[in-house]
Structure formats: structure tokens, C-alpha cells
Design a protein around this motif. Structure first.
Motif, PDB file in Angstrom:
ATOM      1  N   TYR A  52       4.077   1.490  -7.409  1.00  0.00           N
ATOM      2  CA  TYR A  52       4.475   1.640  -8.809  1.00  0.00           C
ATOM      3  C   TYR A  52       5.702   0.806  -9.156  1.00  0.00           C
ATOM      4  CZ  TYR A  52       1.293   5.606  -8.781  1.00  0.00           C
ATOM      5  OH  TYR A  52       0.172   6.405  -8.670  1.00  0.00           O
ATOM      6  N   GLY A  53       6.282   0.145  -8.168  1.00  0.00           N
ATOM      7  CA  GLY A  53       7.470  -0.664  -8.436  1.00  0.00           C
ATOM      8  C   GLY A  53       7.153  -2.033  -8.999  1.00  0.00           C
ATOM      9  N   GLU A  54       5.875  -2.412  -8.971  1.00  0.00           N
ATOM     10  CA  GLU A  54       5.490  -3.730  -9.483  1.00  0.00           C
ATOM     11  C   GLU A  54       5.352  -3.672 -11.007  1.00  0.00           C
ATOM     12  OE1 GLU A  54       3.032  -6.126  -6.265  1.00  0.00           O
ATOM     13  OE2 GLU A  54       1.972  -4.341  -6.924  1.00  0.00           O
ATOM     14  N   VAL A  55       6.093  -4.523 -11.678  1.00  0.00           N
ATOM     15  CA  VAL A  55       6.117  -4.526 -13.143  1.00  0.00           C
ATOM     16  C   VAL A  55       5.209  -5.632 -13.671  1.00  0.00           C
ATOM     17  CG1 VAL A  55       7.575  -4.754 -15.191  1.00  0.00           C
ATOM     18  CG2 VAL A  55       8.467  -3.664 -13.116  1.00  0.00           C
ATOM     19  N   GLY A  56       4.468  -5.320 -14.739  1.00  0.00           N
ATOM     20  CA  GLY A  56       3.657  -6.327 -15.401  1.00  0.00           C
ATOM     21  C   GLY A  56       2.279  -6.495 -14.831  1.00  0.00           C
ATOM     22  N   LYS A  57       1.924  -5.704 -13.832  1.00  0.00           N
ATOM     23  CA  LYS A  57       0.592  -5.790 -13.259  1.00  0.00           C
ATOM     24  C   LYS A  57      -0.290  -4.708 -13.866  1.00  0.00           C
ATOM     25  CE  LYS A  57       1.018  -8.191  -8.881  1.00  0.00           C
ATOM     26  NZ  LYS A  57       0.545  -8.220  -7.484  1.00  0.00           N
ATOM     27  N   GLU A  58      -1.483  -5.136 -14.285  1.00  0.00           N
ATOM     28  CA  GLU A  58      -2.405  -4.183 -14.899  1.00  0.00           C
ATOM     29  C   GLU A  58      -2.831  -3.109 -13.898  1.00  0.00           C
ATOM     30  OE1 GLU A  58      -6.855  -4.202 -16.940  1.00  0.00           O
ATOM     31  OE2 GLU A  58      -5.684  -6.054 -16.818  1.00  0.00           O
ATOM     32  N   LYS A  59      -3.011  -3.522 -12.649  1.00  0.00           N
ATOM     33  CA  LYS A  59      -3.401  -2.588 -11.602  1.00  0.00           C
ATOM     34  C   LYS A  59      -2.473  -2.776 -10.405  1.00  0.00           C
ATOM     35  CE  LYS A  59      -7.405  -1.088  -8.906  1.00  0.00           C
ATOM     36  NZ  LYS A  59      -8.841  -1.347  -8.601  1.00  0.00           N
ATOM     37  N   PRO A  60      -1.748  -1.715 -10.021  1.00  0.00           N
ATOM     38  CA  PRO A  60      -0.801  -1.870  -8.910  1.00  0.00           C
ATOM     39  C   PRO A  60      -1.515  -2.135  -7.592  1.00  0.00           C
ATOM     40  CG  PRO A  60      -1.044   0.442  -9.503  1.00  0.00           C
ATOM     41  CD  PRO A  60      -1.769  -0.348 -10.550  1.00  0.00           C
ATOM     42  N   SER A  61      -0.863  -2.892  -6.727  1.00  0.00           N
ATOM     43  CA  SER A  61      -1.412  -3.125  -5.397  1.00  0.00           C
ATOM     44  C   SER A  61      -1.129  -1.909  -4.517  1.00  0.00           C
ATOM     45  CB  SER A  61      -0.797  -4.385  -4.786  1.00  0.00           C
ATOM     46  OG  SER A  61       0.608  -4.242  -4.692  1.00  0.00           O
ATOM     47  N   LEU A  62      -1.719  -1.898  -3.325  1.00  0.00           N
ATOM     48  CA  LEU A  62      -1.511  -0.792  -2.411  1.00  0.00           C
ATOM     49  C   LEU A  62      -0.438  -1.137  -1.389  1.00  0.00           C
ATOM     50  CD1 LEU A  62      -5.116   0.475  -1.616  1.00  0.00           C
ATOM     51  CD2 LEU A  62      -3.399   1.592  -3.026  1.00  0.00           C
ATOM     52  N   ARG A  63       0.417  -0.183  -1.113  1.00  0.00           N
ATOM     53  CA  ARG A  63       1.373  -0.307  -0.033  1.00  0.00           C
ATOM     54  C   ARG A  63       0.885   0.519   1.144  1.00  0.00           C
ATOM     55  NH1 ARG A  63       7.562   0.496  -1.150  1.00  0.00           N
ATOM     56  NH2 ARG A  63       7.487  -0.249   1.011  1.00  0.00           N
ATOM     57  N   LYS A  64       1.280   0.135   2.340  1.00  0.00           N
ATOM     58  CA  LYS A  64       0.929   0.876   3.549  1.00  0.00           C
ATOM     59  C   LYS A  64       2.193   1.213   4.331  1.00  0.00           C
ATOM     60  CE  LYS A  64      -3.741  -1.027   4.241  1.00  0.00           C
ATOM     61  NZ  LYS A  64      -4.488   0.231   4.184  1.00  0.00           N
ATOM     62  N   LEU A  65       2.296   2.459   4.716  1.00  0.00           N
ATOM     63  CA  LEU A  65       3.414   2.918   5.528  1.00  0.00           C
ATOM     64  C   LEU A  65       2.862   3.744   6.685  1.00  0.00           C
ATOM     65  CD1 LEU A  65       5.893   4.074   2.723  1.00  0.00           C
ATOM     66  CD2 LEU A  65       6.174   2.084   4.204  1.00  0.00           C
ATOM     67  N   GLY A  95       7.912   8.013   4.979  1.00  0.00           N
ATOM     68  CA  GLY A  95       8.778   7.027   4.358  1.00  0.00           C
ATOM     69  C   GLY A  95       8.511   6.800   2.892  1.00  0.00           C
ATOM     70  N   VAL A  96       7.508   7.477   2.321  1.00  0.00           N
ATOM     71  CA  VAL A  96       7.227   7.298   0.901  1.00  0.00           C
ATOM     72  C   VAL A  96       8.427   7.725   0.070  1.00  0.00           C
ATOM     73  CG1 VAL A  96       5.701   7.966  -0.985  1.00  0.00           C
ATOM     74  CG2 VAL A  96       4.774   7.636   1.285  1.00  0.00           C
ATOM     75  N   SER A  97       9.134   8.745   0.514  1.00  0.00           N
ATOM     76  CA  SER A  97      10.268   9.249  -0.248  1.00  0.00           C
ATOM     77  C   SER A  97      11.385   8.218  -0.371  1.00  0.00           C
ATOM     78  CB  SER A  97      10.812  10.532   0.402  1.00  0.00           C
ATOM     79  OG  SER A  97      11.170  10.281   1.743  1.00  0.00           O
ATOM     80  N   ASP A  98      11.396   7.226   0.515  1.00  0.00           N
ATOM     81  CA  ASP A  98      12.432   6.198   0.460  1.00  0.00           C
ATOM     82  C   ASP A  98      12.214   5.219  -0.686  1.00  0.00           C
ATOM     83  OD1 ASP A  98      13.529   7.312   2.720  1.00  0.00           O
ATOM     84  OD2 ASP A  98      12.496   5.934   4.084  1.00  0.00           O
ATOM     85  N   SER A  99      10.978   5.130  -1.191  1.00  0.00           N
ATOM     86  CA  SER A  99      10.673   4.128  -2.213  1.00  0.00           C
ATOM     87  C   SER A  99      10.290   4.741  -3.558  1.00  0.00           C
ATOM     88  CB  SER A  99       9.526   3.228  -1.730  1.00  0.00           C
ATOM     89  OG  SER A  99       8.387   4.003  -1.410  1.00  0.00           O
ATOM     90  N   LEU A 100      10.325   6.074  -3.644  1.00  0.00           N
ATOM     91  CA  LEU A 100       9.986   6.746  -4.891  1.00  0.00           C
ATOM     92  C   LEU A 100      11.080   7.743  -5.265  1.00  0.00           C
ATOM     93  CD1 LEU A 100       6.203   7.613  -4.375  1.00  0.00           C
ATOM     94  CD2 LEU A 100       7.141   5.893  -5.911  1.00  0.00           C
ATOM     95  N   PRO A 101      11.360   7.918  -6.556  1.00  0.00           N
ATOM     96  CA  PRO A 101      12.268   8.995  -6.957  1.00  0.00           C
ATOM     97  C   PRO A 101      11.728  10.333  -6.461  1.00  0.00           C
ATOM     98  CG  PRO A 101      11.791   7.519  -8.796  1.00  0.00           C
ATOM     99  CD  PRO A 101      10.850   7.147  -7.689  1.00  0.00           C
TER     100      PRO A 101
END
Length: 211
Positions: free
Chosen positions: A186-199, A147-153
Motif C-alpha cells: 500500500y506504500g506505492e503511490v499512483g499505481k492502479e493496482k498495488p504490487s505484492l510484497r513478500k516477507l 515483519g508486516v507491522s514494521d511497514s504498516l501503521p
């Protein structure tokens, strides 16, 4: 009801085959080469089996000075907490594409490392611990279906997966494997370090590989 009948039928076929071969998970675990887990001795393994069969707390002190615990043992499944940050799961599976009489037993061994972020390796062995060449369920083709392809170009997919932590977990009750991806959001804007997503996704054993 039909699903329950099929699950019971599959289990019956497995146990008939296992009995016919006179081989169950505790036999496989006893024969495990020391090189697989160097800090767990043969005596450690035998003690763990004895403890769990006696209904006792199945744990031993390993050669690292820590505690190893046998969390679950059935005829075709084992779950072993090696250290606080490592886990070993093993499952005996019917292997082959021919008739039931021609199927062999193959063991899938999943080693998982880490605490909050986990990563796994998956290997397959014959009943005498010879490596068996089986398509990896952790290949790029397999994990890209989670499902990663659903949230990334699409153009960023392969590059993003280079930074993915992949965890695999075997089911004690059927022949499924759950694959969980942990990767930067990578969809989070303005954060110095992105959080982790789990799928997560579930792969089913086909007789030749997890798909």
C-alpha cells in the motif's frame, strides 16, 4: 561447532524414538486416509514409495488424470507434488514437554495451493491419523511477527492481514517452518493496482508448537 553437535543430538534422539516405536514416515504415508487426498489411491501411495526406494522416477497418474510426484522421502519427512498447483509436505516431530520417554510422535502436514501466489493450511495428526490440537502457526499472532507491522501503521495491521496470502514450508533437515507472507504494497503511490510484497520468518518447533 556447538550448533552442529546439538543438531546431531536432536536427530539422534528422534531416530532412536522412531526406531523404538517402529514407525517412520513411509508407514505414516501408507496409512494416510483417502479423504486427505481423494484423488490419490492407496495403490498410488505404495507405488510412489516403491519407486523412490528403487531409485526410480517416483511418479504416478492420479485419479484426476494428472501426475503426482514423490519428490523426497526420509524417515521423518515427505514432500509430494500432488498437482501443478498443490504440494503436500509432512514432518514427524517429537511432541510433549516431559521426559524423552514420554514424548510422542506427531505429524505436521502442510498443504500448499497456488503457483505465483501460494497459500497453505497446517494440520497435526497422531501416528494413527487422529487430529491433534496444536496451536496454529498461521494464526494472526504468529503471522503478525513476520515483519508486516514494521511497514504498516499499527491501526491498519489487522485489516491488512485479512488480505494476506500465507505460505508455510517445512524444513527437511531440521524442525523449522518458514512462513512467507504475500500482501499488497500500500506504500506505492499512483499505481492502479498495488504490487505484492513478500516477507518471511522462521518458526522453530518447541515440542508443543511452532514459535
Amino acid at each position: 561447532m556447538m550448533r552442529l553437535f546439538i543438531a546431531v543430538l536432536v536427530s539422534a534422539v528422534f531416530y532412536l524414538s522412531a526406531d523404538a516405536k517402529g514407525f517412520v514416515m513411509k508407514d505414516f504415508f501408507k496409512q494416510m486416509p483417502d479423504s486427505v487426498v481423494p484423488y490419490l489411491t492407496e495403490n498410488n501411495r505404495l507405488d510412489l514409495i516403491d519407486f523412490v526406494e528403487s531409485g526410480m522416477d517416483s511418479q504416478v497418474e492420479n485419479k484426476l488424470g494428472g501426475v503426482t510426484r514423490l519428490l523426497r522421502l526420509t524417515d521423518n519427512y515427505l514432500k509430494l507434488r500432488l498437482t501443478d498447483a498443490s504440494l503436500l509436505e509432512m514432518k514427524l516431530l517429537q511432541y510433549g514437554s516431559g521426559s524423552a520417554d514420554s514424548l510422542e510422535l506427531v505429524a505436521c502436514a502442510v498443504m500448499t495451493y497456488g503457483d505465483s501466489i501460494k497459500e497453505s493450511t497446517v494440520r497435526f495428526y497422531s501416528s494413527d491419523w487422529a487430529p491433534v490440537r496444536v496451536a496454529s502457526p498461521l494464526s494472526y499472532e504468529a503471522i503478525s511477527r513476520c515483519g508486516v507491522s514494521d511497514s504498516l501503521p499499527q491501526g491498519l495491521l489487522r485489516g491488512a492481514l485479512q488480505n494476506v496470502f500465507v505460505e508455510a514450508a517445512l524444513s527437511p533437515d531440521d524442525e523449522n517452518m518458514t512462513i512467507t507472507l504475500s500482501y499488497p504494497d500500500y506504500g506505492e503511490v499512483g499505481k492502479e493496482k498495488p504490487s505484492l510484497r513478500k516477507l518471511s520468518t522462521i518458526l522453530k518447533w518447541s515440542g508443543l508448537s511452532f514459535k
